[in-house]
Design a protein around this motif. Structure first.
Motif, PDB file in Angstrom:
ATOM      1  N   LEU A 188       0.858  -1.184   0.000  1.00 25.28           N
ATOM      2  CA  LEU A 188       0.000   0.000   0.000  1.00 25.28           C
ATOM      3  C   LEU A 188       0.891   1.230   0.000  1.00 25.28           C
ATOM      4  O   LEU A 188       1.737   1.385   0.886  1.00 25.28           O
ATOM      5  CB  LEU A 188      -0.912  -0.004   1.230  1.00 25.28           C
ATOM      6  N   ALA A 207      -5.719   1.023   6.262  1.00 25.09           N
ATOM      7  CA  ALA A 207      -4.822  -0.119   6.059  1.00 25.09           C
ATOM      8  C   ALA A 207      -5.190  -1.282   6.966  1.00 25.09           C
ATOM      9  O   ALA A 207      -4.999  -2.450   6.608  1.00 25.09           O
ATOM     10  CB  ALA A 207      -3.374   0.294   6.301  1.00 25.09           C
ATOM     11  N   VAL A 245       3.599  -0.905   3.946  1.00 26.00           N
ATOM     12  CA  VAL A 245       2.919   0.370   3.697  1.00 26.00           C
ATOM     13  C   VAL A 245       3.992   1.435   3.519  1.00 26.00           C
ATOM     14  O   VAL A 245       4.828   1.622   4.418  1.00 26.00           O
ATOM     15  CB  VAL A 245       1.981   0.757   4.852  1.00 26.00           C
ATOM     16  N   TRP A 272       5.747  -0.712   8.196  1.00 25.35           N
ATOM     17  CA  TRP A 272       5.583   0.650   7.675  1.00 25.35           C
ATOM     18  C   TRP A 272       6.926   1.249   7.293  1.00 25.35           C
ATOM     19  O   TRP A 272       7.913   1.121   8.023  1.00 25.35           O
ATOM     20  CB  TRP A 272       4.873   1.533   8.707  1.00 25.35           C
TER      21      TRP A 272
END
Length: 485
Positions: free
Chosen positions: A357, A419, A437, A456
């Motif tokens: 993402l 998310a 992400v 992340w």
């Protein structure tokens, strides 16, 4: 039988060639290519001949020894730890030709047992003790003679001094070692063990040899499997390729930290660069490629290094590392159990598609170069399904290449909620769990704590706040240059 010496030191038994240097080993080849070809044929035939009953021997030599190298750097054969978890099987081609197929089977069985017994990874004190090397040879040769029903050691023809030849045993005869051990202990008035008790394990042999008044040691040049060639005795060798890879990774990580603003890392890297000045074009190109000269505000002469690109590629790869599904092979597992070995899981088929993402902060400053390159990186990564968001106060899906519109304010929590499946867009939730992400932002918004912060990756634009790096636990964070320099 080869003569067993007393008092030979480990240093005297080292080879003249680094036994972990594959290029140097391959450079030591016999002059006659026919000898090389015949030795290779004998090795492959012997491995094939082990069949089902001793197939574990073949498995160990193929699975653990990634390279089988014919070389005259060893007098007989050896297995050597390379320092990266693997081993090398080395064999002298002329030696294999001299001992014939039956002898080659014995030698390969012998070397495989060194791997099974983990003789290359025993405690440093044992690796440094030549008596333990002899004990290992006694124990393994006893097992080989029983399991292969060989009736004795391999033999090869040697000159008899009258112009003819005679067959001479090669290796350590466990019966002869036990005879000399028993004579020594009896001479001391002590009771020796019987042969069967003596050869029970390598450590039993080692303990009993240590009881001798003058312990025996391995003859020079015979089975140098556990020696460290070069360096201090007791250390495990590391091959040049592994050293280069490990050093490169350490330097790369130090420079990443320096470029993120870590002052200690910056000082250390610049000190290394200063001390290596004048070392030649190769070192200059290396520092330029790694981006170290950027710490001085210089542009590398070799080529422009956009460090954030390399950093993001490495970081994303670590989170999307390729994998395979583990399965239990029923038929193979049954065979292994029947042979008395633990069954192993095997790998079959790819893991599921990885999900990435990417969220772009439309309130921050960023160039098309950043968006285009991330698009290219994600698109070129095999097995990746990408999803794209722009966000400010709200989140908005988009397709790379479309124009991205921004509004007012910035809210990271909305991206986290989307998310993690708590926020919907047009009534549709994000139904898959992202493996990574990527957040491209200036970092100025209320801080957040994702449920899985290790997934992340934050790219902080010019002048932004790199707070994710100081999050507990820290999240992957790097500053990017969004304009041209």
């Amino acid at each position: 039988m080869a003569e067993v010496a007393t008092g030979t030191t480990m240093a005297e038994r080292r080879a003249s060639v680094d036994l972990t240097d594959r290029r140097a080993l391959l450079a030591c080849q016999p002059d006659d290519p026919a000898v090389l070809a015949e030795a290779h044929r004998l090795k492959e035939t012997a491995l094939l001949d082990f069949g089902v009953r001793d197939s574990v021997v073949t498995s160990w030599l193929y699975a653990k020894c990634h390279h089988h190298i014919p070389t005259t750097a060893v007098e007989t054969a050896a297995v050597v730890a390379t320092g990266d978890g693997g081993c090398l099987l080395l064999y002298n081609p002329q030696f294999f030709v001299d001992i014939g197929l039956a002898g080659v089977r014995f030698v390969l069985f012998h070397e495989a047992r060194h791997l099974m017994h983990r003789h290359l990874y025993v405690e440093p004190e044992l690796r440094a003790d030549p008596v333990f090397h002899l004990a290992a040879e006694v124990s393994i040769n006893h097992v080989a003679m029983v399991r292969l029903a060989s009736g004795g050691l391999p033999t090869r023809a040697v000159p008899d001094g009258t112009g003819g030849t005679v067959r001479e045993p090669v290796g350590v005869d466990p019966h002869e070692i036990h005879r000399r051990y028993a004579e020594d202990l009896s001479g001391q008035g002590r009771k020796p063990l019987s042969y069967q008790d003596f050869v029970d394990t390598d450590l039993v042999v080692y303990r009993e040899l240590k009881r001798m008044h003058t312990p025996l040691v391995l003859p020079i040049g015979l089975c140098i499997h556990a020696d460290h060639v070069g360096g201090d005795i007791g250390e495990l060798p590391t091959d040049g390729e592994t050293v280069g890879r490990i050093v490169g990774e350490v330097l790369a990580e130090a420079i990443r930290a320096a470029l993120r603003g870590n002052r200690i890392a910056r000082d250390e890297v610049l000190n290394l660069v200063d001390r290596s000045e004048g070392g030649g074009d190769r070192l200059t190109r290396m520092w330029g490629t790694l981006g170290a000269v950027a710490l001085r505000g210089e542009t590398p002469r070799t080529r422009r290094v956009q460090w954030w690109k390399r950093w993001l590629a490495d970081t994303l790869a670590s989170k999307l590392r390729e994998g395979e599904r583990l399965v239990y092979p029923k038929k193979q597992g049954a065979v292994l159990l029947a042979l008395g070995h633990d069954p192993m899981l095997s790998r079959r088929g790819r893991e599921r598609t990885k999900v990435v993402l990417v969220a772009l902060d439309t309130s921050g400053s960023m160039s098309n170069e950043v968006v285009d390159w991330i698009t290219s990186l994600v698109g070129q990564t095999d097995g990746v399904e990408s999803h794209w968001l722009s966000f400010d106060g709200v989140v908005m899906p988009f397709v790379p290449g479309e124009r991205v519109y921004g509004g007012g304010g910035t809210n990271f929590q909305n991206v986290v909620d989307y998310a993690e499946g708590r926020l919907t867009i047009d009534g549709e939730p994000f139904e898959v769990q992202p493996d990574a992400v990527i957040m491209v932002t200036d970092g100025y918004a209320p801080r957040v704590s994702p449920a899985q912060p290790d997934r992340w990756i934050w790219l902080i634009t010019d002048g932004g706040d790199d707070w994710p790096e100081h999050h507990n636990p820290p999240m992957a964070c790097h500053r990017v240059i969004t304009g041209e320099r």
